[in-house]
Design a protein around this motif. Structure first.
Motif, mmCIF file in Angstrom:
data_model
loop_
_atom_site.group_PDB
_atom_site.id
_atom_site.type_symbol
_atom_site.label_atom_id
_atom_site.label_comp_id
_atom_site.label_asym_id
_atom_site.label_seq_id
_atom_site.Cartn_x
_atom_site.Cartn_y
_atom_site.Cartn_z
ATOM 1 N N ALA A 185 -75.723 37.139 -47.875
ATOM 2 C CA ALA A 185 -75.192 38.334 -48.530
ATOM 3 C C ALA A 185 -76.009 39.567 -48.187
ATOM 4 O O ALA A 185 -75.454 40.658 -47.972
ATOM 5 N N ASP A 186 -77.320 39.402 -48.099
ATOM 6 C CA ASP A 186 -78.200 40.531 -47.795
ATOM 7 C C ASP A 186 -78.012 41.011 -46.361
ATOM 8 O O ASP A 186 -77.946 42.217 -46.091
ATOM 9 N N ILE A 187 -77.899 40.066 -45.439
ATOM 10 C CA ILE A 187 -77.677 40.424 -44.032
ATOM 11 C C ILE A 187 -76.364 41.187 -43.881
ATOM 12 O O ILE A 187 -76.299 42.220 -43.201
ATOM 13 N N CYS A 188 -75.317 40.701 -44.504
ATOM 14 C CA CYS A 188 -74.012 41.357 -44.391
ATOM 15 C C CYS A 188 -74.052 42.754 -45.020
ATOM 16 O O CYS A 188 -73.519 43.716 -44.454
ATOM 17 N N LEU A 189 -74.682 42.881 -46.166
ATOM 18 C CA LEU A 189 -74.757 44.174 -46.847
ATOM 19 C C LEU A 189 -75.522 45.184 -46.007
ATOM 20 O O LEU A 189 -75.072 46.328 -45.825
ATOM 21 N N ARG A 190 -76.664 44.798 -45.481
ATOM 22 C CA ARG A 190 -77.510 45.726 -44.717
ATOM 23 C C ARG A 190 -76.852 46.164 -43.417
ATOM 24 O O ARG A 190 -77.165 47.240 -42.897
ATOM 25 N N ASN A 191 -75.956 45.338 -42.900
ATOM 26 C CA ASN A 191 -75.366 45.631 -41.593
ATOM 27 C C ASN A 191 -73.893 46.029 -41.665
ATOM 28 O O ASN A 191 -73.209 46.056 -40.640
ATOM 29 N N ASN A 192 -73.419 46.333 -42.875
ATOM 30 C CA ASN A 192 -72.032 46.792 -43.062
ATOM 31 C C ASN A 192 -71.010 45.781 -42.549
ATOM 32 O O ASN A 192 -70.003 46.149 -41.925
ATOM 33 N N VAL A 193 -71.293 44.526 -42.800
ATOM 34 C CA VAL A 193 -70.367 43.447 -42.465
ATOM 35 C C VAL A 193 -69.720 42.977 -43.765
ATOM 36 O O VAL A 193 -70.416 42.523 -44.681
ATOM 37 N N ALA A 220 -71.897 41.548 -54.778
ATOM 38 C CA ALA A 220 -70.525 41.396 -55.262
ATOM 39 C C ALA A 220 -69.622 42.494 -54.716
ATOM 40 O O ALA A 220 -68.451 42.254 -54.399
ATOM 41 N N ASP A 221 -70.156 43.698 -54.584
ATOM 42 C CA ASP A 221 -69.355 44.834 -54.117
ATOM 43 C C ASP A 221 -69.013 44.750 -52.640
ATOM 44 O O ASP A 221 -68.165 45.501 -52.160
ATOM 45 N N ASN A 222 -69.683 43.860 -51.924
ATOM 46 C CA ASN A 222 -69.440 43.747 -50.483
ATOM 47 C C ASN A 222 -68.757 42.432 -50.120
ATOM 48 O O ASN A 222 -68.842 41.977 -48.992
ATOM 49 N N CYS A 223 -68.073 41.818 -51.089
ATOM 50 C CA CYS A 223 -67.472 40.530 -50.759
ATOM 51 C C CYS A 223 -66.113 40.348 -51.417
ATOM 52 O O CYS A 223 -65.773 40.985 -52.417
ATOM 53 N N VAL A 224 -65.347 39.466 -50.793
ATOM 54 C CA VAL A 224 -64.047 39.011 -51.273
ATOM 55 C C VAL A 224 -64.187 37.515 -51.481
ATOM 56 O O VAL A 224 -64.549 36.790 -50.551
#
Length: 386
Positions: A185-193, A220-224
């Motif tokens: 989750a952290d990797i995706c958030l930091r890299n706009n994935v 939570a705000d960066n996931c479906v």
């Protein structure tokens, strides 16, 4: 024992995917498509009978009663507090994954998956003309780990816009730890994935499952998150899933694409089924899990005592067994033919799940224990003849 998990079904001529195929192989039992060979929970059947007796099968919406049932279930069973308006209904998780791919990426964009993994993920990427980006799992002695360093490198590529996570993982059976999920989750958030988490198997585990959004609001705000009653209660044919999206902007983007895809209402029969499943069936879930766990113990013991050359990978979730059968020395097509024609076992071949699955077989063992026992004995008999 309150429910029937022992009767042996015959679902030929019912339209079932797996049983339609088995009709071509009269002496084989389907251990393939991931639905159970156990009837659904009785309260679900009763609710649908009452619904059918009313005689109306009309356009149906997920109203507050429906949403409250989903919300209360997630709080009670998964310690996840959601709001009713976070719920977006789709005609199944596979449909939701395809919608997400179209909503959050453009043609040519990269979508990250972790093979060997549920093959409709690859289909959703390829069929929508996106680029499949493999962050392959790392195979250990009897399990799998994520390649976190490799994921970091892939996520840094601005062309990779989306990741599809399988949690619990199908087919390898991992239930990811909080630490592993936080890293992803952290990797995706930091890299706009954008992160799509398929959690359809989240009720079928022998260890604690963590719903990804519970790790923190920023994640939570960066996931479906894809959830459904389908796998838990063996009602996949009703074609309804509950997609939980915390972030309003993300939810609006997803919902807009869903409308473009032409989806406007839920399956009317899934309305009473979902209400019954999420309000009356907790004890059925617990008993179902005990039978799944017992079947895995049966399988593990049998292989160790009789067929040590076949390696069962450690299972933490799902009712799917991931078997390394490469020691038999067959190519994938010969192995599949051997399993069906000689052993009477219709599997899902490992290569369906990516290159990383070659030499493997996936078996759905949500079946009566007597069926599994007979299948394993025939497998032993046929391997001894090789």
């Amino acid at each position: 024992m309150k429910y029937d998990f022992t009767s042996i079904p015959d679902r030929r001529n019912t339209g079932s995917f797996k049983w339609n195929f088995s009709s071509e192989h009269k002496n084989a039992f389907p251990f393939s498509v991931a639905d159970m060979e156990w009837k659904t929970a009785p309260p679900i059947t009763e609710s649908m009978k009452k619904f059918a007796e009313n005689g109306f099968f009309c356009y149906t919406a997920a109203d507050e009663t429906y949403r409250n049932a989903v919300k209360d279930f997630l709080a009670r069973r998964h310690n996840w507090q959601i709001e009713n308006d976070w719920i977006v209904c789709t005609p199944g998780v596979v449909a939701a994954v395809n919608t997400a791919v179209r909503a959050f990426t453009n043609e040519g964009d990269g979508v990250i998956i972790q093979p060997p993994v549920y093959y409709p993920f690859a289909n959703a990427i390829n069929n929508n003309k996106r680029k499949l980006v493999a962050n392959s799992l790392i195979k250990t002695e009897n399990s799998y780990q994520m390649d976190i360093d490799g994921l970091e490198k892939l996520a840094k590529d601005p062309n990779n816009k989306l990741m599809i996570l399988c949690s619990p993982h199908n087919p390898v059976g991992r239930v990811w730890t909080k630490e592993e999920l936080t890293a992803v989750a952290d990797i995706c958030l930091r890299n706009n994935v954008m992160l799509v988490s398929d959690e359809i198997h989240f009720d079928i585990t022998c260890t604690e499952h963590t719903c990804l959004p519970t790790l923190g609001k920023e994640y939570a705000d960066n996931c479906v998150v894809c959830t459904a009653v389908s796998k838990t209660f063996n009602i996949a044919g009703l074609g309804t899933s509950n997609i939980i999206i915390t972030n309003e902007q993300v939810r609006n983007t997803f919902s807009s694409q869903l409308a473009t895809d032409g989806y406007t209402c839920i399956n009317c029969c899934s309305y009473p089924a979902t209400l019954a499943a999420y309000t009356e069936c907790d004890d059925w879930i617990d008993e179902m899990n005990r039978h799944v766990n017992d079947n895995f113990s049966l399988l593990d013991t049998f292989l160790k005592e009789n067929l040590p050359q076949i390696k069962l990978f450690e299972r933490e979730g799902t009712y799917l067994a991931w078997l390394d059968m490469s020691a038999l020395g067959m190519d994938d097509f010969a192995l599949e033919k051997f399993m069906i024609d000689k052993c009477g076992i219709i599997p899902d071949p490992g290569y369906w799940f990516g290159e990383e699955g070659k030499g493997f077989t996936r078996l759905d063992i949500a079946v009566p224990a007597s069926v599994l026992t007979d299948a394993l004995q025939e497998l032993k008999n046929q391997i001894e003849k090789l």
